[in-house]
Design a protein around this motif. Structure first.
Motif, PDB file in Angstrom:
ATOM      1  N   VAL A 108       2.899  -4.811   7.392  1.00  0.00           N
ATOM      2  CA  VAL A 108       1.750  -4.073   7.899  1.00  0.00           C
ATOM      3  C   VAL A 108       0.520  -4.528   7.119  1.00  0.00           C
ATOM      4  N   LEU A 109      -0.526  -4.900   7.851  1.00  0.00           N
ATOM      5  CA  LEU A 109      -1.743  -5.456   7.261  1.00  0.00           C
ATOM      6  C   LEU A 109      -2.958  -4.799   7.904  1.00  0.00           C
ATOM      7  N   ALA A 110      -4.128  -5.010   7.280  1.00  0.00           N
ATOM      8  CA  ALA A 110      -5.377  -4.563   7.891  1.00  0.00           C
ATOM      9  C   ALA A 110      -5.746  -5.504   9.032  1.00  0.00           C
ATOM     10  N   GLY A 111      -5.987  -4.954  10.203  1.00  0.00           N
ATOM     11  CA  GLY A 111      -6.347  -5.777  11.347  1.00  0.00           C
ATOM     12  C   GLY A 111      -7.629  -6.558  11.131  1.00  0.00           C
ATOM     13  N   ALA A 112      -8.568  -5.982  10.392  1.00  0.00           N
ATOM     14  CA  ALA A 112      -9.849  -6.656  10.165  1.00  0.00           C
ATOM     15  C   ALA A 112      -9.654  -8.002   9.478  1.00  0.00           C
TER      16      ALA A 112
ATOM     17  N   SER B  58       0.815  -1.214   0.000  1.00  0.00           N
ATOM     18  CA  SER B  58       0.000   0.000   0.000  1.00  0.00           C
ATOM     19  C   SER B  58       0.848   1.264   0.000  1.00  0.00           C
ATOM     20  N   PRO B  59       0.716   2.128  -1.022  1.00  0.00           N
ATOM     21  CA  PRO B  59       1.413   3.420  -0.988  1.00  0.00           C
ATOM     22  C   PRO B  59       1.030   4.257   0.232  1.00  0.00           C
ATOM     23  N   ARG B  60      -0.219   4.130   0.710  1.00  0.00           N
ATOM     24  CA  ARG B  60      -0.661   4.863   1.906  1.00  0.00           C
ATOM     25  C   ARG B  60       0.137   4.431   3.130  1.00  0.00           C
ATOM     26  N   ARG B  61       0.253   3.111   3.332  1.00  0.00           N
ATOM     27  CA  ARG B  61       1.021   2.620   4.480  1.00  0.00           C
ATOM     28  C   ARG B  61       2.496   2.975   4.334  1.00  0.00           C
ATOM     29  N   ALA B  62       3.029   2.812   3.127  1.00  0.00           N
ATOM     30  CA  ALA B  62       4.449   3.095   2.902  1.00  0.00           C
ATOM     31  C   ALA B  62       4.762   4.554   3.216  1.00  0.00           C
ATOM     32  N   ALA B  63       3.918   5.471   2.719  1.00  0.00           N
ATOM     33  CA  ALA B  63       4.163   6.899   2.943  1.00  0.00           C
ATOM     34  C   ALA B  63       4.089   7.239   4.432  1.00  0.00           C
ATOM     35  N   GLN B  64       3.131   6.649   5.152  1.00  0.00           N
ATOM     36  CA  GLN B  64       3.012   6.936   6.584  1.00  0.00           C
ATOM     37  C   GLN B  64       4.161   6.317   7.379  1.00  0.00           C
ATOM     38  N   LEU B  65       4.650   5.148   6.937  1.00  0.00           N
ATOM     39  CA  LEU B  65       5.836   4.569   7.587  1.00  0.00           C
ATOM     40  C   LEU B  65       7.038   5.485   7.401  1.00  0.00           C
TER      41      LEU B  65
ATOM     42  N   ASP C 133      13.344   0.354   6.117  1.00  0.00           N
ATOM     43  CA  ASP C 133      13.447   0.053   4.685  1.00  0.00           C
ATOM     44  C   ASP C 133      12.099  -0.527   4.258  1.00  0.00           C
ATOM     45  N   VAL C 134      11.268   0.283   3.598  1.00  0.00           N
ATOM     46  CA  VAL C 134       9.908  -0.132   3.243  1.00  0.00           C
ATOM     47  C   VAL C 134       9.935  -0.841   1.887  1.00  0.00           C
ATOM     48  N   VAL C 135       9.456  -2.087   1.880  1.00  0.00           N
ATOM     49  CA  VAL C 135       9.551  -2.961   0.714  1.00  0.00           C
ATOM     50  C   VAL C 135       8.149  -3.213   0.150  1.00  0.00           C
ATOM     51  N   ALA C 136       7.976  -3.055  -1.166  1.00  0.00           N
ATOM     52  CA  ALA C 136       6.677  -3.303  -1.803  1.00  0.00           C
ATOM     53  C   ALA C 136       6.453  -4.801  -1.956  1.00  0.00           C
ATOM     54  N   ILE C 137       5.293  -5.289  -1.497  1.00  0.00           N
ATOM     55  CA  ILE C 137       4.969  -6.714  -1.620  1.00  0.00           C
ATOM     56  C   ILE C 137       3.519  -6.866  -2.084  1.00  0.00           C
ATOM     57  N   ARG C 138       3.216  -8.046  -2.630  1.00  0.00           N
ATOM     58  CA  ARG C 138       1.849  -8.428  -2.973  1.00  0.00           C
ATOM     59  C   ARG C 138       1.602  -9.800  -2.367  1.00  0.00           C
ATOM     60  N   GLY C 139       0.341 -10.251  -2.438  1.00  0.00           N
ATOM     61  CA  GLY C 139       0.014 -11.588  -1.967  1.00  0.00           C
ATOM     62  C   GLY C 139      -1.051 -11.560  -0.895  1.00  0.00           C
TER      63      GLY C 139
ATOM     64  N   ARG D  10     -10.963  12.350  10.476  1.00  0.00           N
ATOM     65  CA  ARG D  10      -9.579  12.805  10.327  1.00  0.00           C
ATOM     66  C   ARG D  10      -9.055  12.250   9.008  1.00  0.00           C
ATOM     67  N   ALA D  11      -8.253  13.016   8.305  1.00  0.00           N
ATOM     68  CA  ALA D  11      -7.692  12.540   7.042  1.00  0.00           C
ATOM     69  C   ALA D  11      -6.278  13.070   6.858  1.00  0.00           C
ATOM     70  N   VAL D  12      -5.479  12.319   6.109  1.00  0.00           N
ATOM     71  CA  VAL D  12      -4.119  12.742   5.793  1.00  0.00           C
ATOM     72  C   VAL D  12      -3.807  12.379   4.351  1.00  0.00           C
ATOM     73  N   ALA D  13      -3.207  13.313   3.636  1.00  0.00           N
ATOM     74  CA  ALA D  13      -2.662  13.057   2.304  1.00  0.00           C
ATOM     75  C   ALA D  13      -1.154  13.241   2.397  1.00  0.00           C
ATOM     76  N   LEU D  14      -0.430  12.367   1.728  1.00  0.00           N
ATOM     77  CA  LEU D  14       1.030  12.379   1.853  1.00  0.00           C
ATOM     78  C   LEU D  14       1.706  12.325   0.495  1.00  0.00           C
ATOM     79  N   SER D  15       2.917  12.870   0.438  1.00  0.00           N
ATOM     80  CA  SER D  15       3.776  12.602  -0.712  1.00  0.00           C
ATOM     81  C   SER D  15       4.228  11.146  -0.610  1.00  0.00           C
ATOM     82  N   GLY D  16       4.636  10.572  -1.728  1.00  0.00           N
ATOM     83  CA  GLY D  16       5.000   9.156  -1.735  1.00  0.00           C
ATOM     84  C   GLY D  16       6.084   8.791  -0.744  1.00  0.00           C
ATOM     85  N   ASP D  17       7.014   9.735  -0.507  1.00  0.00           N
ATOM     86  CA  ASP D  17       8.111   9.441   0.431  1.00  0.00           C
ATOM     87  C   ASP D  17       7.788   9.869   1.859  1.00  0.00           C
TER      88      ASP D  17
END
Length: 307
Positions: A164-168, A125-132, A140-146, A260-267
């Motif tokens: 990092v995953l969705a708790g639900a 998730s770009p959202r999780r990566a940017a917030q990390l 070191d944030v690594v892009a994964i799928r699966g 509450r909301a947040v928008a972030l740059s990719g980094d």
């Protein structure tokens, strides 16, 4: 309604679990349900979601199956739904939401703050990566799928230090005990609609629309409608680095909707973080207002910046 209702679902463990939960709800209303597996582009194509268009890659095949009459209704993770309505498709029910937070699954039971600098943390998730990145922990944030099992497996095998995953999702799969930390929304705002399910059927199947509407949770619908309206106002897809969380709470003069909301740059180096509140019946208006204020503060330009 005497017919056996065909419930369209993706074939992943999480999707079939979520669909099975909804099937049980419908059976409790006195109707027979059978699950029908439908393969989506997001299941077949293993590339990054953003490169596939992000929004709707898990949804369009299920909607096609609905419109073609191969299934009667379908269950989605609501955060996967495009914000624009689809012709001929109704959304009669958004059941009570699960935990909306993201969780960390880390080696050795570590929390996010305990991970050493340079630790490899996986997310798709770009959202999780940017917030990390924005937390400034030197990870070191690594892009994964699966699927959930595949992602957690990258930690148990030692390939990654954490994911990092969705708790639900973990809760629904009875794997909540594998999370080493539930992330406070102050650190990691979830995706709009995260933790909620969407139940869709054909608009012209009025009998089924009425039946499924019994499963709708008004507070959950108000919250996720508001979150998704921020997304729509910013014209962002579900893969954009945008987090939003709304809740219906008891105020001095009755129920209030807070978001509450947040928008972030990719980094993660630049953020626009805002909040708003109002009456639950004005969920669209509150989300539109907040999104517009974020636009005025430069949120759209931020989200277009590369990671």
């Amino acid at each position: 309604m005497s017919r056996v209702l065909r419930l369209g679902t993706r074939a992943s463990a999480l999707a079939t679990t979520q669909s099975g939960m909804v099937a049980e709800m419908v059976r409790a209303l006195g109707h027979e349900v059978e699950l029908v597996h439908v393969s989506t582009e997001g299941d077949v194509n293993r590339g990054p979601l953003a490169q596939m268009g992000g929004t709707g890659v898990f949804v369009s095949a299920l909607r096609d199956a609905l419109l073609e009459g191969r299934v009667d209704f379908a269950v989605h993770s609501l955060k996967d739904l495009p914000t624009t309505p689809a012709d001929g498709i109704a959304l009669p029910a958004i059941p009570r939401r699960e935990d909306s937070r993201d969780v960390l699954v880390a080696r050795d039971g570590l929390t996010l703050g305990e991970l050493p600098v340079g630790s490899r943390v996986g997310t798709g998730s770009p959202r999780r990566a940017a917030q990390l990145h924005a937390l400034g922990l030197g990870l070191d944030v690594v892009a994964i799928r699966g699927n959930v099992g595949t992602r957690i497996g990258k930690v148990t095998s030692g390939e990654l230090d954490a994911v990092v995953l969705a708790g639900a999702g973990l809760n629904r799969l009875d794997r909540a005990d594998e999370a080493t930390e539930s992330l406070d929304p102050l650190q990691m705002l979830p995706a709009p609609g995260q933790g909620a399910l969407a139940i869709e059927c054909r608009t012209d199947d009025t009998e089924l629309v009425e039946l499924l509407s019994a499963l709708d949770d008004a507070a959950t619908r108000a919250a996720v409608v508001c979150e998704r309206q921020v997304l729509a106002t910013l014209e962002a897809g579900c893969s954009a680095p945008l987090g939003a969380l709304a809740e219906v709470v008891e105020g001095d003069e009755g129920e209030e909707l807070w978001i509450r909301a947040v928008a972030l740059s990719g980094d993660g180096s630049r953020t626009v973080r805002m909040s708003a509140s109002g009456l639950p019946g004005d969920a669209v208006g509150i989300g539109t207002r907040l999104g517009s204020e974020m636009l005025a503060a430069g949120a759209a330009e931020l989200m277009e910046e590369p990671a």
